[in-house]
Design a protein around this motif. Structure first.
Motif, PDB file in Angstrom:
ATOM      1  N   ASP A  24     -33.870  16.787   7.662  1.00  0.00           N
ATOM      2  CA  ASP A  24     -34.498  18.109   7.669  1.00  0.00           C
ATOM      3  C   ASP A  24     -35.085  18.456   6.303  1.00  0.00           C
ATOM      4  OD1 ASP A  24     -33.934  18.472  10.325  1.00  0.00           O
ATOM      5  OD2 ASP A  24     -32.178  19.740  10.003  1.00  0.00           O
ATOM      6  N   ALA A  25     -34.396  18.060   5.249  1.00  0.00           N
ATOM      7  CA  ALA A  25     -34.924  18.303   3.900  1.00  0.00           C
ATOM      8  C   ALA A  25     -36.205  17.506   3.674  1.00  0.00           C
ATOM      9  CB  ALA A  25     -33.876  17.945   2.854  1.00  0.00           C
ATOM     10  N   MET A  26     -36.251  16.275   4.193  1.00  0.00           N
ATOM     11  CA  MET A  26     -37.468  15.465   4.059  1.00  0.00           C
ATOM     12  C   MET A  26     -38.616  16.054   4.859  1.00  0.00           C
ATOM     13  SD  MET A  26     -36.242  11.461   3.937  1.00  0.00           S
ATOM     14  CE  MET A  26     -34.802  11.474   4.995  1.00  0.00           C
ATOM     15  N   LEU A  27     -38.324  16.538   6.059  1.00  0.00           N
ATOM     16  CA  LEU A  27     -39.371  17.171   6.866  1.00  0.00           C
ATOM     17  C   LEU A  27     -39.906  18.431   6.180  1.00  0.00           C
ATOM     18  CD1 LEU A  27     -37.863  16.749  10.434  1.00  0.00           C
ATOM     19  CD2 LEU A  27     -40.065  15.837   9.654  1.00  0.00           C
ATOM     20  N   LYS A  28     -39.017  19.186   5.562  1.00  0.00           N
ATOM     21  CA  LYS A  28     -39.448  20.378   4.833  1.00  0.00           C
ATOM     22  C   LYS A  28     -40.388  20.004   3.690  1.00  0.00           C
ATOM     23  CE  LYS A  28     -37.665  24.495   2.471  1.00  0.00           C
ATOM     24  NZ  LYS A  28     -36.418  25.208   2.038  1.00  0.00           N
ATOM     25  N   SER A  29     -40.058  18.936   2.987  1.00  0.00           N
ATOM     26  CA  SER A  29     -40.924  18.480   1.900  1.00  0.00           C
ATOM     27  C   SER A  29     -42.269  18.006   2.436  1.00  0.00           C
ATOM     28  CB  SER A  29     -40.249  17.340   1.124  1.00  0.00           C
ATOM     29  OG  SER A  29     -39.097  17.791   0.450  1.00  0.00           O
ATOM     30  N   ALA A  30     -42.240  17.261   3.560  1.00  0.00           N
ATOM     31  CA  ALA A  30     -43.480  16.740   4.139  1.00  0.00           C
ATOM     32  C   ALA A  30     -44.387  17.859   4.637  1.00  0.00           C
ATOM     33  CB  ALA A  30     -43.161  15.786   5.290  1.00  0.00           C
ATOM     34  N   ASP A  31     -43.790  18.986   5.043  1.00  0.00           N
ATOM     35  CA  ASP A  31     -44.562  20.120   5.550  1.00  0.00           C
ATOM     36  C   ASP A  31     -44.984  21.089   4.451  1.00  0.00           C
ATOM     37  OD1 ASP A  31     -44.435  19.254   8.177  1.00  0.00           O
ATOM     38  OD2 ASP A  31     -42.597  20.360   8.611  1.00  0.00           O
ATOM     39  N   SER A  32     -44.506  20.855   3.233  1.00  0.00           N
ATOM     40  CA  SER A  32     -44.754  21.800   2.150  1.00  0.00           C
ATOM     41  C   SER A  32     -46.157  21.636   1.569  1.00  0.00           C
ATOM     42  CB  SER A  32     -43.718  21.616   1.040  1.00  0.00           C
ATOM     43  OG  SER A  32     -43.994  20.435   0.304  1.00  0.00           O
ATOM     44  N   ASP A  33     -46.544  22.617   0.761  1.00  0.00           N
ATOM     45  CA  ASP A  33     -47.824  22.565   0.055  1.00  0.00           C
ATOM     46  C   ASP A  33     -47.651  22.036  -1.361  1.00  0.00           C
ATOM     47  OD1 ASP A  33     -49.186  23.663   2.239  1.00  0.00           O
ATOM     48  OD2 ASP A  33     -48.721  25.708   1.610  1.00  0.00           O
ATOM     49  N   GLY A  34     -46.532  21.375  -1.612  1.00  0.00           N
ATOM     50  CA  GLY A  34     -46.263  20.885  -2.959  1.00  0.00           C
ATOM     51  C   GLY A  34     -47.214  19.790  -3.392  1.00  0.00           C
ATOM     52  N   VAL A  39     -43.829  15.758  -3.705  1.00  0.00           N
ATOM     53  CA  VAL A  39     -43.424  15.530  -2.312  1.00  0.00           C
ATOM     54  C   VAL A  39     -42.875  14.111  -2.150  1.00  0.00           C
ATOM     55  CG1 VAL A  39     -44.277  15.291   0.054  1.00  0.00           C
ATOM     56  CG2 VAL A  39     -44.990  17.239  -1.336  1.00  0.00           C
ATOM     57  N   ALA A  40     -43.589  13.137  -2.696  1.00  0.00           N
ATOM     58  CA  ALA A  40     -43.156  11.742  -2.588  1.00  0.00           C
ATOM     59  C   ALA A  40     -41.796  11.548  -3.239  1.00  0.00           C
ATOM     60  CB  ALA A  40     -44.191  10.824  -3.224  1.00  0.00           C
ATOM     61  N   HIS A  41     -41.600  12.126  -4.421  1.00  0.00           N
ATOM     62  CA  HIS A  41     -40.330  11.972  -5.128  1.00  0.00           C
ATOM     63  C   HIS A  41     -39.182  12.580  -4.327  1.00  0.00           C
ATOM     64  CE1 HIS A  41     -37.432  11.775  -8.400  1.00  0.00           C
ATOM     65  NE2 HIS A  41     -37.181  13.057  -8.209  1.00  0.00           N
ATOM     66  N   ALA A  42     -39.389  13.775  -3.784  1.00  0.00           N
ATOM     67  CA  ALA A  42     -38.332  14.452  -3.036  1.00  0.00           C
ATOM     68  C   ALA A  42     -37.944  13.676  -1.781  1.00  0.00           C
ATOM     69  CB  ALA A  42     -38.784  15.868  -2.661  1.00  0.00           C
ATOM     70  N   ILE A  43     -38.939  13.176  -1.060  1.00  0.00           N
ATOM     71  CA  ILE A  43     -38.647  12.445   0.171  1.00  0.00           C
ATOM     72  C   ILE A  43     -37.966  11.122  -0.133  1.00  0.00           C
ATOM     73  CG2 ILE A  43     -39.675  11.285   2.158  1.00  0.00           C
ATOM     74  CD1 ILE A  43     -41.807  13.473   2.207  1.00  0.00           C
ATOM     75  N   ARG A  44     -38.436  10.405  -1.139  1.00  0.00           N
ATOM     76  CA  ARG A  44     -37.841   9.104  -1.465  1.00  0.00           C
ATOM     77  C   ARG A  44     -36.382   9.260  -1.922  1.00  0.00           C
ATOM     78  NH1 ARG A  44     -40.432   4.492  -2.522  1.00  0.00           N
ATOM     79  NH2 ARG A  44     -39.346   4.188  -4.504  1.00  0.00           N
ATOM     80  N   LYS A  45     -36.083  10.309  -2.651  1.00  0.00           N
ATOM     81  CA  LYS A  45     -34.699  10.522  -3.077  1.00  0.00           C
ATOM     82  C   LYS A  45     -33.802  10.767  -1.875  1.00  0.00           C
ATOM     83  CE  LYS A  45     -31.767  13.287  -6.126  1.00  0.00           C
ATOM     84  NZ  LYS A  45     -31.719  14.362  -7.157  1.00  0.00           N
ATOM     85  N   ARG A  46     -34.260  11.576  -0.929  1.00  0.00           N
ATOM     86  CA  ARG A  46     -33.472  11.824   0.281  1.00  0.00           C
ATOM     87  C   ARG A  46     -33.322  10.549   1.107  1.00  0.00           C
ATOM     88  NH1 ARG A  46     -30.729  16.722   0.152  1.00  0.00           N
ATOM     89  NH2 ARG A  46     -32.064  18.285  -0.846  1.00  0.00           N
ATOM     90  N   CYS A  47     -34.353   9.721   1.129  1.00  0.00           N
ATOM     91  CA  CYS A  47     -34.259   8.445   1.848  1.00  0.00           C
ATOM     92  C   CYS A  47     -33.145   7.580   1.280  1.00  0.00           C
ATOM     93  CB  CYS A  47     -35.589   7.691   1.770  1.00  0.00           C
ATOM     94  SG  CYS A  47     -36.817   8.201   2.993  1.00  0.00           S
ATOM     95  N   LYS A  48     -33.033   7.544  -0.034  1.00  0.00           N
ATOM     96  CA  LYS A  48     -31.972   6.750  -0.660  1.00  0.00           C
ATOM     97  C   LYS A  48     -30.600   7.280  -0.272  1.00  0.00           C
ATOM     98  CE  LYS A  48     -34.513   5.128  -4.756  1.00  0.00           C
ATOM     99  NZ  LYS A  48     -35.798   5.837  -4.597  1.00  0.00           N
TER     100      LYS A  48
END
Length: 299
Positions: A24-34, A39-48
């Motif tokens: 859910d945190a990754m989806l929020k980042s992917a949907d954000s206007d950041g 965005v890439a950094h936030a999603i990759r960290k959650r993936c790890k």
């Protein structure tokens, strides 16, 4: 959100809860206007963190391979943005100090690297890329409800916990004998997985496990800086015949290699300490912590 297994929930329930929190945190980042890089950094960290969770239950989770690949593929989709950003950051660190890269060379290389970063950021900003990430994450989210474990005792995490530790120890010993950029990069990944698994289990004995997690985090930072320098060296070597950067690259590479040797020296002793125990001893200790933790429920 709490990235840890709680005492009063089963491992299976914890697995689903934590996985949903990360997705859910990754989806929020992917949907954000950041900014695309953020965005890439936030999603990759959650993936790890998701992959560390999956690795913890790898011996008991049906469909482990599919879920691990799904999380890995999302991270890989965003890797070009991460690499483009860290190359610039690494160059900036190289200009610090009196013996760093001169300003003229730094400016030449910064302009060259900035162009590649812009291309990578534009690629991520394209809606098609974000759509692919969203689809993959939503598909995985739908599967979480069906995740089941063959066991709900310590045995559910024993194999995954021990294997992560063993691979980290093997990597630390290999690097102590013959350090290479690839070997140190692999060690960094093992250290991060180990660190996140300690975080998941830190409730077992918060003080010692939190301290070990902090040490693993500091080591991962050093190994990350080493990898970033290696990535930049590879990029410069691949374009060393480019007239626009040839001379600047030739002067930057030895400085980067010297920094890599320094970071290597800083990493080896902490890695040896972090993985000092034999894997079986580590497993027995964590099992004892688990039993003591569960006994607290009965008091």
């Amino acid at each position: 959100m709490s990235y840890r297994i709680r005492r009063k929930e089963s491992i299976e329930i914890a697995l689903r809860r934590i996985a949903l929190e990360q997705i859910d945190a990754m989806l929020k980042s992917a949907d954000s206007d950041g900014a695309p890089g953020d965005v890439a950094h936030a999603i990759r960290k959650r993936c790890k963190k998701l992959r560390a969770l999956l690795r913890l239950v790898r011996g008991s989770l049906d469909g482990y391979g599919r879920e691990q690949r799904a999380a890995r593929d999302v991270a890989r989709r965003l890797a070009p943005v991460r690499d483009a950003a860290v190359r610039l950051d690494t160059l900036d660190r190289l200009t610090d100090g009196h013996d760093g890269l001169n300003q003229s060379d730094a400016e030449t290389l910064r302009n060259w690297l900035d162009a590649s970063r812009t291309n990578a950021l534009h690629a991520l900003a394209h809606e098609e890329v974000r759509a692919e990430v969203r689809i993959a994450l939503r598909e995985q989210r739908e599967r979480v409800a069906s995740w089941t474990l063959d066991d709900t005792s310590f045995s559910a995490i024993r194999d995954g916990l021990s294997r992560t530790y063993r691979r980290g120890r093997d990597g630390a010993r290999a690097c102590a004998s013959t350090p290479t950029p690839d070997g140190l990069h692999e060690l960094r990944k093992r250290v991060k997985y180990h660190r996140f698994q300690l975080d998941l289990l830190r409730g077992l004995w918060r003080g010692p496990l939190s301290a070990a997690s902090d040490e693993a985090g500091a080591l991962a930072e050093v190994l990350g800086d080493h990898h970033d320098a290696a990535v930049l060296v590879d990029a410069l070597r691949a374009h060393i015949d480019d007239d626009a950067i040839r001379d600047a690259a030739a002067r930057a590479i030895p400085l980067l290699e010297a920094r890599m040797r320094e970071l290597e020296r800083r990493a080896l002793a902490p890695a040896a300490r972090l993985f000092a125990e034999k894997p079986k001893a580590f497993e027995r200790r964590m099992r004892a912590y688990w039993r003591a933790w569960r006994l607290d429920e009965l008091v």
